[in-house]
Design an enzyme around this catalytic site. Sequence first.
Site, PDB file in Angstrom:
ATOM      1  N   ASP A  50       0.818  -1.210   0.000  1.00 14.94           N
ATOM      2  CA  ASP A  50       0.000   0.000   0.000  1.00 14.94           C
ATOM      3  C   ASP A  50       0.853   1.262   0.000  1.00 14.94           C
ATOM      4  OD1 ASP A  50      -2.356  -1.375  -0.112  1.00 14.94           O
ATOM      5  OD2 ASP A  50      -2.763  -1.276   2.041  1.00 14.94           O
ATOM      6  N   ASN A 126      -5.225   8.339   2.085  1.00 10.94           N
ATOM      7  CA  ASN A 126      -5.535   7.742   3.382  1.00 10.94           C
ATOM      8  C   ASN A 126      -5.947   8.771   4.426  1.00 10.94           C
ATOM      9  OD1 ASN A 126      -5.224   5.095   2.722  1.00 10.94           O
ATOM     10  ND2 ASN A 126      -3.273   4.794   3.766  1.00 10.94           N
ATOM     11  N   ARG A 152      -6.576  19.899  22.952  1.00 10.35           N
ATOM     12  CA  ARG A 152      -5.227  19.852  23.513  1.00 10.35           C
ATOM     13  C   ARG A 152      -4.757  18.414  23.480  1.00 10.35           C
ATOM     14  NH1 ARG A 152      -7.850  23.850  26.304  1.00 10.35           N
ATOM     15  NH2 ARG A 152      -6.662  25.780  26.701  1.00 10.35           N
ATOM     16  N   THR A 165      -9.009   2.453   7.725  1.00 12.11           N
ATOM     17  CA  THR A 165      -8.414   1.198   8.189  1.00 12.11           C
ATOM     18  C   THR A 165      -6.928   1.347   8.494  1.00 12.11           C
ATOM     19  OG1 THR A 165      -7.952   0.521   5.911  1.00 12.11           O
ATOM     20  CG2 THR A 165     -10.057  -0.177   6.855  1.00 12.11           C
ATOM     21  N   TYR A 167      -4.022   4.552   9.873  1.00  6.79           N
ATOM     22  CA  TYR A 167      -3.678   5.230  11.129  1.00  6.79           C
ATOM     23  C   TYR A 167      -4.921   5.512  11.970  1.00  6.79           C
ATOM     24  CZ  TYR A 167      -1.407   8.726  14.167  1.00  6.79           C
ATOM     25  OH  TYR A 167      -0.915   9.429  15.235  1.00  6.79           O
ATOM     26  N   LYS A 169      -7.568   3.775  12.404  1.00  2.00           N
ATOM     27  CA  LYS A 169      -7.995   2.609  13.185  1.00  2.00           C
ATOM     28  C   LYS A 169      -7.112   2.426  14.416  1.00  2.00           C
ATOM     29  CE  LYS A 169      -9.217  -2.274  12.851  1.00  2.00           C
ATOM     30  NZ  LYS A 169      -8.426  -2.698  14.032  1.00  2.00           N
TER      31      LYS A 169
END
Length: 274
Positions: A50, A126, A152, A165, A167, A169
């Site tokens: 990917d 993504n 913050r 699906t 980062y 996730k």
Amino acid sequence: MKNTDKKIAVFSNYKPQSKEVCQLLIKKLRQNRFILTDKNPDIVISVGGDGMLLSVFHKYEKQLDKVRFVGVHTGHLGFYTDYRDFEIDKLIDNLKLDTGAQVSYPILNVRIFLEDGSVKTKLALNEATIKRSDRTMVADVMINHVAFERFRGDGISVSTPTGSTAYNKSLGGAVLHPTIEALQIAEVASLNNRVYRTLGSSIIVPKKDKIEIFPTRNDQHTISVDNRTYTFKHIAKVEFQIDNHKIHFVASPSHTSFWNRVKDAFIGEVDDEI
């Protein structure tokens, strides 16, 4: 379109297995009289994973209306790949029968407004993430012109449905089917206590809504767009919205359904007794 009319570009990562598959694929494409060229191709084939497909997406991001993509995976199953390294002949056969049909996914438009009045525009397949470089990030979040919260924490990530699906996730976000044209906001290590409060969960934002983030400090921030990272000072705001363009993949009998990709990546085979 005949084989001799189809212009195809092939790219691979630097792993020996990927390079070997790439060379074999190029050889077979030539034998079947496809036109091999990196300039204005009709189809772009990515060999690797990917990460490699993200790279070729960004290489041709200004030609998305004219290009369709195909992914060949040389490792474990990837979310953007329909073929494994041992399925080159199947890929060639499907390309010979190709009618121009496509499967399309939404992408993310990111606009970075700097205090000097300049604007930088990036596209993400993504996700895009904003973080303060060396300290806690403090930023006001606005959704569809509504002042939503003061954040913050380490940062904020905004993902596409297919990027949900990735980062997103790992941040505890939900998995979205790509036919749901929406963006998802996920917090990165937010501070929540009696004094500082955020929603503390991911947020699904519909296509028509715009997400705006206003950092309260004008020092250095990093903005990651897929597998690319940029550093900016004096950011006035960052806007996130679904782009008017989409990424298009070659539709074929081998196109793997989204839920099969999710199952294969995170669950594996399901016990028949369940």
